[in-house]
Design a protein around this motif. Structure first.
Motif, PDB file in Angstrom:
ATOM      1  N   SER A 226       0.833  -1.209   0.000  1.00 32.36           N
ATOM      2  CA  SER A 226       0.000   0.000   0.000  1.00 32.36           C
ATOM      3  C   SER A 226       0.867   1.258   0.000  1.00 32.36           C
ATOM      4  O   SER A 226       0.584   2.221  -0.716  1.00 32.36           O
ATOM      5  CB  SER A 226      -0.914   0.010   1.222  1.00 32.36           C
ATOM      6  N   GLU A 227       1.916   1.241   0.804  1.00 30.50           N
ATOM      7  CA  GLU A 227       2.791   2.406   0.879  1.00 30.50           C
ATOM      8  C   GLU A 227       3.467   2.683  -0.459  1.00 30.50           C
ATOM      9  O   GLU A 227       3.634   3.842  -0.867  1.00 30.50           O
ATOM     10  CB  GLU A 227       3.839   2.189   1.979  1.00 30.50           C
ATOM     11  N   MET A 228       3.844   1.625  -1.174  1.00 29.78           N
ATOM     12  CA  MET A 228       4.498   1.810  -2.464  1.00 29.78           C
ATOM     13  C   MET A 228       3.496   2.171  -3.567  1.00 29.78           C
ATOM     14  O   MET A 228       3.841   2.893  -4.505  1.00 29.78           O
ATOM     15  CB  MET A 228       5.270   0.547  -2.843  1.00 29.78           C
ATOM     16  N   LEU A 229       2.274   1.681  -3.465  1.00 25.87           N
ATOM     17  CA  LEU A 229       1.245   2.133  -4.402  1.00 25.87           C
ATOM     18  C   LEU A 229       1.020   3.629  -4.240  1.00 25.87           C
ATOM     19  O   LEU A 229       0.852   4.359  -5.220  1.00 25.87           O
ATOM     20  CB  LEU A 229      -0.062   1.379  -4.156  1.00 25.87           C
ATOM     21  N   LEU A 230       1.028   4.070  -3.014  1.00 22.00           N
ATOM     22  CA  LEU A 230       0.842   5.501  -2.741  1.00 22.00           C
ATOM     23  C   LEU A 230       2.020   6.317  -3.252  1.00 22.00           C
ATOM     24  O   LEU A 230       1.852   7.461  -3.688  1.00 22.00           O
ATOM     25  CB  LEU A 230       0.670   5.704  -1.234  1.00 22.00           C
ATOM     26  N   ALA A 231       3.221   5.725  -3.224  1.00 19.46           N
ATOM     27  CA  ALA A 231       4.411   6.430  -3.703  1.00 19.46           C
ATOM     28  C   ALA A 231       4.467   6.513  -5.220  1.00 19.46           C
ATOM     29  O   ALA A 231       5.245   7.302  -5.773  1.00 19.46           O
ATOM     30  CB  ALA A 231       5.672   5.739  -3.169  1.00 19.46           C
ATOM     31  N   GLY A 232       3.686   5.688  -5.920  1.00 18.73           N
ATOM     32  CA  GLY A 232       3.633   5.746  -7.377  1.00 18.73           C
ATOM     33  C   GLY A 232       4.870   5.223  -8.068  1.00 18.73           C
ATOM     34  O   GLY A 232       5.195   5.655  -9.183  1.00 18.73           O
ATOM     35  N   LEU A 233       5.569   4.272  -7.456  1.00 19.68           N
ATOM     36  CA  LEU A 233       6.810   3.741  -8.028  1.00 19.68           C
ATOM     37  C   LEU A 233       6.544   2.446  -8.803  1.00 19.68           C
ATOM     38  O   LEU A 233       5.602   1.715  -8.491  1.00 19.68           O
ATOM     39  CB  LEU A 233       7.812   3.456  -6.909  1.00 19.68           C
ATOM     40  N   PRO A 234       7.384   2.117  -9.787  1.00 18.82           N
ATOM     41  CA  PRO A 234       7.304   0.807 -10.438  1.00 18.82           C
ATOM     42  C   PRO A 234       7.519  -0.309  -9.420  1.00 18.82           C
ATOM     43  O   PRO A 234       8.296  -0.160  -8.470  1.00 18.82           O
ATOM     44  CB  PRO A 234       8.433   0.846 -11.466  1.00 18.82           C
ATOM     45  N   ILE A 235       6.846  -1.432  -9.636  1.00 24.28           N
ATOM     46  CA  ILE A 235       6.853  -2.526  -8.659  1.00 24.28           C
ATOM     47  C   ILE A 235       7.010  -3.855  -9.378  1.00 24.28           C
ATOM     48  O   ILE A 235       6.445  -4.068 -10.453  1.00 24.28           O
ATOM     49  CB  ILE A 235       5.542  -2.527  -7.843  1.00 24.28           C
ATOM     50  N   VAL A 236       7.772  -4.770  -8.751  1.00 24.96           N
ATOM     51  CA  VAL A 236       7.775  -6.168  -9.154  1.00 24.96           C
ATOM     52  C   VAL A 236       7.451  -6.984  -7.912  1.00 24.96           C
ATOM     53  O   VAL A 236       8.019  -6.760  -6.833  1.00 24.96           O
ATOM     54  CB  VAL A 236       9.122  -6.600  -9.778  1.00 24.96           C
ATOM     55  N   ALA A 237       6.501  -7.929  -8.043  1.00 24.02           N
ATOM     56  CA  ALA A 237       6.013  -8.682  -6.897  1.00 24.02           C
ATOM     57  C   ALA A 237       5.831 -10.144  -7.284  1.00 24.02           C
ATOM     58  O   ALA A 237       5.734 -10.485  -8.462  1.00 24.02           O
ATOM     59  CB  ALA A 237       4.690  -8.086  -6.409  1.00 24.02           C
ATOM     60  N   PRO A 238       5.756 -11.039  -6.291  1.00 17.79           N
ATOM     61  CA  PRO A 238       5.607 -12.477  -6.579  1.00 17.79           C
ATOM     62  C   PRO A 238       4.186 -12.813  -7.006  1.00 17.79           C
ATOM     63  O   PRO A 238       3.233 -12.081  -6.730  1.00 17.79           O
ATOM     64  CB  PRO A 238       5.954 -13.132  -5.237  1.00 17.79           C
ATOM     65  N   ASP A 239       4.048 -13.940  -7.641  1.00 13.22           N
ATOM     66  CA  ASP A 239       2.758 -14.353  -8.194  1.00 13.22           C
ATOM     67  C   ASP A 239       1.930 -15.173  -7.211  1.00 13.22           C
ATOM     68  O   ASP A 239       1.081 -15.966  -7.611  1.00 13.22           O
ATOM     69  CB  ASP A 239       2.971 -15.142  -9.482  1.00 13.22           C
ATOM     70  N   ILE A 240       2.157 -15.004  -5.935  1.00  9.70           N
ATOM     71  CA  ILE A 240       1.372 -15.693  -4.911  1.00  9.70           C
ATOM     72  C   ILE A 240       0.853 -14.658  -3.918  1.00  9.70           C
ATOM     73  O   ILE A 240       1.381 -13.550  -3.805  1.00  9.70           O
ATOM     74  CB  ILE A 240       2.205 -16.764  -4.165  1.00  9.70           C
ATOM     75  N   GLY A 241      -0.189 -15.043  -3.182  1.00 10.41           N
ATOM     76  CA  GLY A 241      -0.737 -14.160  -2.172  1.00 10.41           C
ATOM     77  C   GLY A 241      -1.571 -13.043  -2.765  1.00 10.41           C
ATOM     78  O   GLY A 241      -2.150 -13.151  -3.845  1.00 10.41           O
ATOM     79  N   ALA A 242      -1.625 -11.929  -2.042  1.00 14.96           N
ATOM     80  CA  ALA A 242      -2.506 -10.816  -2.406  1.00 14.96           C
ATOM     81  C   ALA A 242      -1.971  -9.969  -3.548  1.00 14.96           C
ATOM     82  O   ALA A 242      -2.727  -9.179  -4.128  1.00 14.96           O
ATOM     83  CB  ALA A 242      -2.731  -9.930  -1.177  1.00 14.96           C
ATOM     84  N   PHE A 243      -0.694 -10.097  -3.882  1.00 15.58           N
ATOM     85  CA  PHE A 243      -0.084  -9.178  -4.850  1.00 15.58           C
ATOM     86  C   PHE A 243      -0.784  -9.166  -6.209  1.00 15.58           C
ATOM     87  O   PHE A 243      -1.132  -8.088  -6.708  1.00 15.58           O
ATOM     88  CB  PHE A 243       1.403  -9.500  -5.021  1.00 15.58           C
ATOM     89  N   PRO A 244      -0.999 -10.308  -6.848  1.00 22.37           N
ATOM     90  CA  PRO A 244      -1.583 -10.246  -8.195  1.00 22.37           C
ATOM     91  C   PRO A 244      -2.938  -9.549  -8.237  1.00 22.37           C
ATOM     92  O   PRO A 244      -3.207  -8.756  -9.147  1.00 22.37           O
ATOM     93  CB  PRO A 244      -1.698 -11.727  -8.593  1.00 22.37           C
ATOM     94  N   GLU A 245      -3.805  -9.825  -7.270  1.00 22.46           N
ATOM     95  CA  GLU A 245      -5.145  -9.229  -7.327  1.00 22.46           C
ATOM     96  C   GLU A 245      -5.136  -7.742  -6.982  1.00 22.46           C
ATOM     97  O   GLU A 245      -5.982  -6.989  -7.461  1.00 22.46           O
ATOM     98  CB  GLU A 245      -6.096  -9.979  -6.393  1.00 22.46           C
ATOM     99  N   ARG A 246      -4.178  -7.307  -6.178  1.00 24.84           N
ATOM    100  CA  ARG A 246      -4.178  -5.902  -5.755  1.00 24.84           C
ATOM    101  C   ARG A 246      -3.530  -4.977  -6.782  1.00 24.84           C
ATOM    102  O   ARG A 246      -3.796  -3.768  -6.769  1.00 24.84           O
ATOM    103  CB  ARG A 246      -3.465  -5.743  -4.403  1.00 24.84           C
ATOM    104  N   VAL A 247      -2.658  -5.486  -7.653  1.00 25.64           N
ATOM    105  CA  VAL A 247      -1.976  -4.609  -8.619  1.00 25.64           C
ATOM    106  C   VAL A 247      -2.455  -4.840 -10.047  1.00 25.64           C
ATOM    107  O   VAL A 247      -1.833  -4.374 -10.997  1.00 25.64           O
ATOM    108  CB  VAL A 247      -0.445  -4.781  -8.541  1.00 25.64           C
TER     109      VAL A 247
END
Length: 732
Positions: free
Chosen positions: A569-590
């Motif tokens: 959430s903090e990084m979404l608010l910062a507006g930065l490029p992101i790379v995240a794993p394909d498990i858990g909440a990450f795929p659905e939230r981004v």
């Protein structure tokens, strides 16, 4: 005939605070005749001079004195106290606010014993007279103003005083006879302020005068307005002088703190605040490990502050639990030795008017607490913050810290003391009775449905999403002239990806790849120099750190399926490029987010290094304009859940009659709580050994040895010696 009182207000700085203080005095009529004596100590603020003159001209019972030069606080107060030879005085700081018949109650308390020399009221910022937290300053309680809180004090603590080793100078009533015998404040030793009232009170006590807390008055105190930049230095100097003049001073204060004789009066007010509040009362039950669960409870209390009063129960090592009157770290609380004090806990919760229960975690909770819904006849929710309910393993990772979907007892580093079937049968009894099983991601629901089908699941992202959405556009900060700066945030365990971060950074360094890997936070062990570590950070300081580090890409290295991730959430608010794993909440939230990549969580270091090289080239070719995030995802059917639905089905306090609280019963409860907490707070012999081992690990040899011992072995040793979290051991 009632004696005239001089209310003395020295003014130097704090323009708005000073005018607020003076207005509060004249706006609250008293039966006691008084004179408001304002002393302008040559304030450097040009606005103050004329405004004080106009204020005095508008009110017949106000007199203004003006020092031609700055005399300092103590000399200015002495001038005011010497202005009359007969009047009792009230010293009132210019950053205070009074309400109702505050002065009449101080005078009435002084009249109960002719040997009372000084009186101090309760305040939010008054060390040993502080409320709600003893010896800690705080803001005003949510939804309460000074007048309503003072009125509550006047009703529940009527006529009560408690002896003090010293008064507190923000608001201090001094009887004239005591002042005459004791003498004025010591200008020579305390000329610039701090400590002068403590010295006066100890001198008065030697002459047989009592210093007391007036328990039925509350005065707001901002604290440190006039001399905030000098406060720490002055306090340190005054403590040294007090020790020289009164060798028993600190021992007396420490004894008072240990005994805390006004605890009953504070607790009465806390309970009555809850009982009279129109808001819903929610009791949150959780573990004692902090992290995202703790943050979520605090976030809920802030997000719903207009409609909910939060109480929190968390376990304490050894079978007890702490009940906190609020969701912050500074919230006051009571310790309950369980299961022995379970009946008293039930009675207190009934008296407080709890409307609903919310289980956030059961780790460490005494099993008797599972019976609260039945015994209180209240509905309850459960939130799935991690996977503990499945098999006691919060992250579903193996002994190497890597996600294992079907974790068995042999590969788990969190061994069960019962069979898996028994464990899940026990958890099912709680989960099936929950009115709502709240999950912060659809992934978490899918995982739990494998073991607990048919529950009343509800997917709702945490309130920070409700507050922040729509999230800002994404910007590409990378220009290509330097190495790509990859940032990882947080406290990294093996599950959080410390090892994969180190492996990729080391590989990049060996190949002289144009990549930099930064860790803003810390790891469970020292990492190789290829990782540039910046240490722990506070949430409030994160924007400053990001500005200083200027990262190009944020990497979420999690090796387990996180159920939400506040850091995301903090990084979404910062507006930065992101790379995240394909498990858990990450795929659905981004989903649909520009410059955001979802990659296999189990990629090898070589695969990650190749990916980072490619993404560096890609970002170098992209323009820097902001890319809006269109079609932002939200959980289906749960938009605005916490704002609109969380409290809607709860019974409010006004809809049921609460049982009365017997004063003798409450006093007995506080005594039991204090005695039990005193026995609970000591470190065991095993815990002292653990602390010694932890200290050794900080040395160079210890760090090398710790790298050779597998993490699961370290965890088992730690649990064998103590189940307390490390930060609790360090605080002892």
């Amino acid at each position: 005939m009632t004696r005239m009182i001089d209310i003395i207000v020295p003014v130097y700085g704090g323009y708005e605070e000073s005018l607020r203080c003076l207005q509060s005095v004249v706006s609250n009529p008293q039966q006691t005749p008084y004179r408001l004596l304002i002393i302008n100590d040559a304030s450097p603020d040009p606005r103050i001079h004329e405004d004080l003159r106009q204020f005095a001209a508008r009110h017949d019972h106000v007199e203004l004195l003006e020092n031609k030069e700055n005399l300092g606080f103590v000399a200015t107060v002495n001038r005011g106290m010497a202005f009359s030879e007969d009047n009792d005085v009230v010293l009132l700081n210019s950053d205070t606010e009074v309400a109702n018949d505050w002065l009449d109650r101080l005078v009435a308390a002084a009249g109960r014993d002719e040997r009372i020399g000084t009186l101090t009221p309760f305040s939010n910022n008054a060390t040993i007279c502080s409320f709600p937290r003893f010896c800690q300053s705080s803001a005003m309680p949510d939804q309460w103003d000074v007048a309503s809180l003072d009125a509550l004090f006047s009703r529940v603590n009527v006529g009560e005083v408690v002896d003090l080793p010293t008064g507190v100078g923000f608001c201090q009533y001094i009887r004239r006879v005591c002042l005459r015998e004791t003498g004025l404040f010591d200008v020579e030793r305390f000329g610039r302020g701090y400590g002068e009232e403590n010295d006066f009170c100890r001198r008065a006590a030697r002459l047989g005068w009592r210093n007391v807390l007036c328990c039925d008055v509350f005065v707001f105190h901002e604290g440190g307005v006039s001399f905030s930049h000098e406060q720490a230095e002055r306090i340190a100097q005054s403590q040294e002088v007090l020790q020289q003049l009164h060798p028993d001073y600190h021992a007396l204060v420490e004894k008072h703190i240990q005994q805390d004789p006004a605890r009953l009066q504070r607790t009465r007010v806390l309970l009555e605040m809850l009982r009279t509040s129109p808001r819903k009362k929610v009791l949150h039950l959780t573990h004692h490990l902090g992290g995202g669960t703790k943050k979520h409870i605090r976030e809920l209390s802030v997000w719903l502050t207009g409609g909910m009063d939060a109480l929190v129960i968390r376990p304490v090592e050894g079978g007890g639990a702490m009940l906190s009157f609020g969701a912050t770290d500074s919230a006051p609380g009571l310790f309950f030795s369980l299961p022995q004090m379970y009946p008293q806990l039930l009675e207190l919760l009934r008296a407080a008017g709890v409307s609903r229960l919310h289980f956030h975690h059961t780790l460490g909770l005494e099993t008797c607490l599972w019976g609260l819904p039945h015994d209180l006849q209240l509905p309850f929710d459960v939130t799935l913050h991690d996977y503990y309910f499945i098999n006691a393993h919060p992250s579903q990772t193996d002994t190497k810290g890597r996600y294992t979907p079907d974790l068995d007892a042999q590969s788990s580093s969190y061994p069960l003391t019962v069979s898996l079937e028994e464990w899940q049968d026990n958890q099912r009894q709680l989960l099936q009775k929950a009115q709502r099983v709240i999950a912060p991601s659809a992934w978490a629901v899918r995982e739990f449905q494998r073991y607990y089908p048919g529950l009343n699941y509800l997917v709702a992202w945490h309130p920070d999403s409700e507050k922040q959405m729509p999230w800002p556009a994404v910007e590409n900060p990378y220009r290509g002239e330097r190495p790509l700066r990859v940032l990882v945030l947080g406290a990294l365990s093996p599950e959080k990806g410390a090892d994969i971060l180190e492996s990729v950074a080391v590989a990049a360094h060996k190949e002289s790849a144009p990549l930099e890997f930064h860790l803003l936070g810390y790891a469970y062990r020292p990492l190789a120099d290829a990782v540039i570590e910046h240490g722990a950070y506070s949430e409030a300081d994160l924007p400053r750190h990001l500005q200083e580090l200027q990262p190009d890409l944020v990497w979420f290295t999690a090796q387990w399926p996180e159920t939400y991730s506040y850091t995301l959430s903090e990084m979404l608010l910062a507006g930065l490029p992101i790379v995240a794993p394909d498990i858990g909440a990450f795929p659905e939230r981004v989903r649909h987010r520009p410059l955001t990549w979802i990659e296999p969580w189990d990629s090898s270091p070589e695969q990650w290094l190749r990916w980072f090289r490619e993404i560096r080239d890609f970002l170098a070719q992209q323009n820097r304009h902001a890319r809006p995030w269109q079609d932002q995802p939200v959980p289906r059917g749960a938009e605005g859940f916490y704002r609109d639905s969380y409290l809607s089905e709860m019974e409010s306090a006004g809809e049921k009659e609460l049982p009365a609280v017997d004063d003798a019963w409450l006093g007995s409860l506080l005594l039991q709580s204090r005695q039990a907490e005193g026995r609970q707070g000591r470190l065991s012999r095993k815990e002292r050994l653990l602390m010694h081992l932890l200290m050794l690990r900080q040395g160079r040899v210890g760090r090398l040895v710790s790298r050779l011992v597998p993490v699961n072995v370290q965890r088992k040793l730690k649990r064998k010696l103590s189940r307390k979290p490390i930060h609790e051991l360090h605080r002892k």
